[in-house]
Scaffold this motif. Structure first.
Motif, PDB file in Angstrom:
ATOM      1  N   GLN A  97       0.740  -1.231   0.237  1.00 40.13           N
ATOM      2  CA  GLN A  97       0.013  -0.210   0.135  1.00 40.13           C
ATOM      3  C   GLN A  97       0.678   1.452   0.050  1.00 40.13           C
ATOM      4  O   GLN A  97       1.664   1.585   0.697  1.00 40.13           O
ATOM      5  CB  GLN A  97      -0.953   0.047   1.210  1.00 40.13           C
ATOM      6  N   GLY A  98       0.499   2.078  -0.826  1.00 41.53           N
ATOM      7  CA  GLY A  98       1.209   3.557  -0.795  1.00 41.53           C
ATOM      8  C   GLY A  98       1.933   3.420  -2.183  1.00 41.53           C
ATOM      9  O   GLY A  98       2.374   4.698  -2.689  1.00 41.53           O
ATOM     10  N   SER A  99       2.012   2.452  -2.878  1.00 40.44           N
ATOM     11  CA  SER A  99       2.935   2.457  -4.141  1.00 40.44           C
ATOM     12  C   SER A  99       2.024   2.378  -5.368  1.00 40.44           C
ATOM     13  O   SER A  99       2.613   2.692  -6.585  1.00 40.44           O
ATOM     14  CB  SER A  99       3.796   0.965  -4.140  1.00 40.44           C
ATOM     15  N   GLN A 100       0.750   2.311  -5.071  1.00 40.49           N
ATOM     16  CA  GLN A 100      -0.143   2.179  -6.377  1.00 40.49           C
ATOM     17  C   GLN A 100      -0.421   3.513  -6.840  1.00 40.49           C
ATOM     18  O   GLN A 100      -0.144   4.720  -6.219  1.00 40.49           O
ATOM     19  CB  GLN A 100      -1.382   1.814  -5.787  1.00 40.49           C
ATOM     20  N   PHE A 101      -0.753   3.501  -8.236  1.00 37.87           N
ATOM     21  CA  PHE A 101      -0.813   4.648  -8.813  1.00 37.87           C
ATOM     22  C   PHE A 101      -2.140   4.411 -10.095  1.00 37.87           C
ATOM     23  O   PHE A 101      -2.017   3.253 -10.342  1.00 37.87           O
ATOM     24  CB  PHE A 101       0.205   5.403  -9.523  1.00 37.87           C
ATOM     25  N   ALA A 102      -2.585   5.562 -10.411  1.00 36.92           N
ATOM     26  CA  ALA A 102      -3.628   5.174 -11.590  1.00 36.92           C
ATOM     27  C   ALA A 102      -3.130   4.680 -13.037  1.00 36.92           C
ATOM     28  O   ALA A 102      -2.010   4.890 -13.216  1.00 36.92           O
ATOM     29  CB  ALA A 102      -4.108   6.514 -12.247  1.00 36.92           C
ATOM     30  N   ALA A 103      -3.671   3.505 -13.279  1.00 40.02           N
ATOM     31  CA  ALA A 103      -3.206   2.806 -14.527  1.00 40.02           C
ATOM     32  C   ALA A 103      -1.999   1.976 -14.279  1.00 40.02           C
ATOM     33  O   ALA A 103      -1.343   1.640 -15.631  1.00 40.02           O
ATOM     34  CB  ALA A 103      -2.968   3.666 -15.910  1.00 40.02           C
ATOM     35  N   MET A 104      -1.564   1.700 -13.106  1.00 42.24           N
ATOM     36  CA  MET A 104      -0.402   1.152 -12.878  1.00 42.24           C
ATOM     37  C   MET A 104      -0.297  -0.254 -13.537  1.00 42.24           C
ATOM     38  O   MET A 104      -1.337  -1.196 -13.544  1.00 42.24           O
ATOM     39  CB  MET A 104      -0.153   0.944 -11.351  1.00 42.24           C
ATOM     40  N   GLY A 105       0.613  -0.729 -14.239  1.00 43.05           N
ATOM     41  CA  GLY A 105       0.808  -2.022 -15.006  1.00 43.05           C
ATOM     42  C   GLY A 105      -0.306  -2.160 -16.203  1.00 43.05           C
ATOM     43  O   GLY A 105      -0.292  -3.448 -16.926  1.00 43.05           O
ATOM     44  N   VAL A 106      -1.032  -1.563 -16.479  1.00 39.73           N
ATOM     45  CA  VAL A 106      -1.959  -1.513 -17.621  1.00 39.73           C
ATOM     46  C   VAL A 106      -1.361  -1.506 -18.919  1.00 39.73           C
ATOM     47  O   VAL A 106      -1.615  -2.600 -19.807  1.00 39.73           O
ATOM     48  CB  VAL A 106      -2.915  -0.108 -17.726  1.00 39.73           C
TER      49      VAL A 106
ATOM     50  N   VAL B 203      20.430  -1.299  -7.329  1.00 45.07           N
ATOM     51  CA  VAL B 203      19.040  -1.387  -7.145  1.00 45.07           C
ATOM     52  C   VAL B 203      18.267  -0.832  -8.614  1.00 45.07           C
ATOM     53  O   VAL B 203      18.778   0.092  -9.312  1.00 45.07           O
ATOM     54  CB  VAL B 203      18.564  -0.253  -6.227  1.00 45.07           C
ATOM     55  N   ILE B 204      17.393  -1.739  -8.727  1.00 41.47           N
ATOM     56  CA  ILE B 204      16.454  -1.372 -10.059  1.00 41.47           C
ATOM     57  C   ILE B 204      15.017  -1.573  -9.753  1.00 41.47           C
ATOM     58  O   ILE B 204      14.692  -2.091  -9.115  1.00 41.47           O
ATOM     59  CB  ILE B 204      16.850  -2.510 -11.163  1.00 41.47           C
ATOM     60  N   SER B 205      14.347  -0.346 -10.202  1.00 43.39           N
ATOM     61  CA  SER B 205      13.121  -0.285 -10.279  1.00 43.39           C
ATOM     62  C   SER B 205      12.491  -0.463 -11.635  1.00 43.39           C
ATOM     63  O   SER B 205      13.084   0.060 -12.738  1.00 43.39           O
ATOM     64  CB  SER B 205      12.411   1.129  -9.969  1.00 43.39           C
ATOM     65  N   THR B 206      11.313  -1.345 -11.950  1.00 44.41           N
ATOM     66  CA  THR B 206      10.854  -1.744 -13.097  1.00 44.41           C
ATOM     67  C   THR B 206       9.453  -1.030 -13.498  1.00 44.41           C
ATOM     68  O   THR B 206       8.999  -1.226 -14.825  1.00 44.41           O
ATOM     69  CB  THR B 206      10.846  -3.234 -13.172  1.00 44.41           C
ATOM     70  N   MET B 207       8.681  -0.515 -12.682  1.00 46.53           N
ATOM     71  CA  MET B 207       7.383  -0.075 -12.961  1.00 46.53           C
ATOM     72  C   MET B 207       7.501   1.271 -12.485  1.00 46.53           C
ATOM     73  O   MET B 207       6.079   1.447 -11.401  1.00 46.53           O
ATOM     74  CB  MET B 207       6.479  -1.041 -12.376  1.00 46.53           C
ATOM     75  N   PRO B 208       8.128   2.159 -12.584  1.00 45.35           N
ATOM     76  CA  PRO B 208       7.917   3.296 -11.836  1.00 45.35           C
ATOM     77  C   PRO B 208       6.721   4.487 -12.366  1.00 45.35           C
ATOM     78  O   PRO B 208       6.364   4.149 -13.564  1.00 45.35           O
ATOM     79  CB  PRO B 208       9.368   4.162 -11.839  1.00 45.35           C
ATOM     80  N   ARG B 209       6.250   5.161 -11.441  1.00 45.60           N
ATOM     81  CA  ARG B 209       5.032   5.828 -11.833  1.00 45.60           C
ATOM     82  C   ARG B 209       5.291   6.958 -13.423  1.00 45.60           C
ATOM     83  O   ARG B 209       4.553   6.952 -14.033  1.00 45.60           O
ATOM     84  CB  ARG B 209       4.539   6.914 -10.830  1.00 45.60           C
TER      85      ARG B 209
END
Length: 339
Positions: free
Chosen positions: A27-36, A313-319
């Motif tokens: 929780q807190g990491s979500q954003f609109a259309a995440m992963g769509v 460190v790698i982020s793969t689905m940033p906003r």
């Protein structure tokens, strides 16, 4: 480099072997259309997420529709965010583990991300996980309203401030050495933010309408435990290495964790920073946040091994970079390094 990475370059000759850690956010990491965009372009990701929707049962179509076509309004609601974050974490993990078959991977999840990690590790099958998330969403709809506040402060200094508030707010998570989350009832949010701000603490509201990881959710957690305990015969040992951010320790592959272990964390503090420091900071590692956002990536970048450039460190689905190409590039680069 198309994905976000910080830390070490690939190891040179004679260095210790690098290990891989997959981090699953909550929780807190979500954003609109995440992963769509990924759902629309990656068949494996789409199938894994559809499998979760099938397991979720009644309400899955509404959940999917709200995710695919909804706006930013309502994404902070736990009954939406929690199952969607689980589903996206699970689908991402399924794809990554398929790509990294045979590689020594350790999973660590934050809050509901820990349930996704447990499912990928084999503690639950997906059918049970879907039922758990549906029940969790139902309980959250009936839970007290509240929220969470991200604070740039050490846990020790923050605790002193919260004591002055008379216990109306609690530390819900320690994510890094200077990153904590406070949880409280809805009516206490303005005063808590005002007090902390007046004492020099940088604060930001977390996208949540529930006081996660606080005693206010203890009744919901107790009913959640009863729900899982009635299905305790379906719990299994983990088949993949996993570190719990609830206990801050590795979960033994020889031990079936009780229902209480997986359910009480909803009302108790997340010890993510302790989990990272005690289990992952001894050698060169690649930390990959495989779900939405960058909360866990920012935390991992505070580790001494990352600051010393021994770890990456790698982020793969940033906003700000939701395109499938970003995700695919990260997978291919990590697979090339480890496979």
């Amino acid at each position: 480099m198309p994905h976000q990475a910080t830390g070490a370059a690939p190891d040179g000759g004679g260095s210790a072997p690098r290990s891989l850690v997959l981090m699953l956010p909550g929780q807190g990491s979500q954003f609109a259309a995440m992963g769509v965009p990924l759902y629309e372009s990656d068949a494996r990701f789409r199938k894994a997420l559809d499998d979760f929707f099938d397991a979720f049962g009644t309400g899955a179509e509404r959940l999917r529709r709200e995710w695919l076509h909804g706006s930013a309004q309502g994404i902070e609601r736990g009954s939406f965010a929690q199952p969607m974050l689980f589903g996206l974490d699970y689908a991402a993990g399924a794809v990554w583990l398929e790509e990294l078959k045979g590689v020594d991977v350790t999973l660590v999840g934050h809050s509901v991300g820990e349930l996704a990690a447990a499912t990928l590790a084999g503690a639950f099958d997906l059918e049970l996980a879907g039922a758990l998330l549906a029940e969790r969403a139902r309980l959250l709809d009936a839970a007290p309203r509240g929220g969470m506040i991200a604070c740039r402060a050490t846990e020790e200094s923050l605790r002193e401030h919260l004591d002055a508030l008379g216990g109306r707010a609690v530390i819900a998570a320690e994510n890094a050495d200077n990153q904590c989350v406070v949880s409280c009832a809805e009516e206490d949010l303005p005063d808590t933010m005002r007090y902390l701000g007046s004492h020099g603490v940088t604060c930001l509201r977390v996208a949540s309408t529930e006081p996660f990881h606080s005693p206010l959710l203890a009744p919901a957690a107790a009913r959640f435990e009863e729900f899982l305990a009635r299905r305790g015969h379906r719990l299994s040992t983990t088949e993949l290495p996993m570190v719990s951010a609830y206990s801050a320790r590795r979960i033994s592959g020889r031990e079936i964790m009780p229902a209480s272990f997986w359910t009480r964390q909803m009302a108790e503090k997340v010890r993510f920073w302790e989990a990272l420091r005690h289990n992952f900071d001894s050698g060169p590692r690649t930390f990959v946040e495989i779900g939405p956002g960058t909360v866990l990536s920012l935390a991992a970048r505070r580790l001494p091994s990352v600051r010393a450039r021994r770890s990456t460190v790698i982020s793969t689905m940033p906003r700000h970079r939701p395109h499938p190409e970003h995700w695919e590039s990260a997978i291919h680069e990590v697979a090339e390094e480890f496979c």
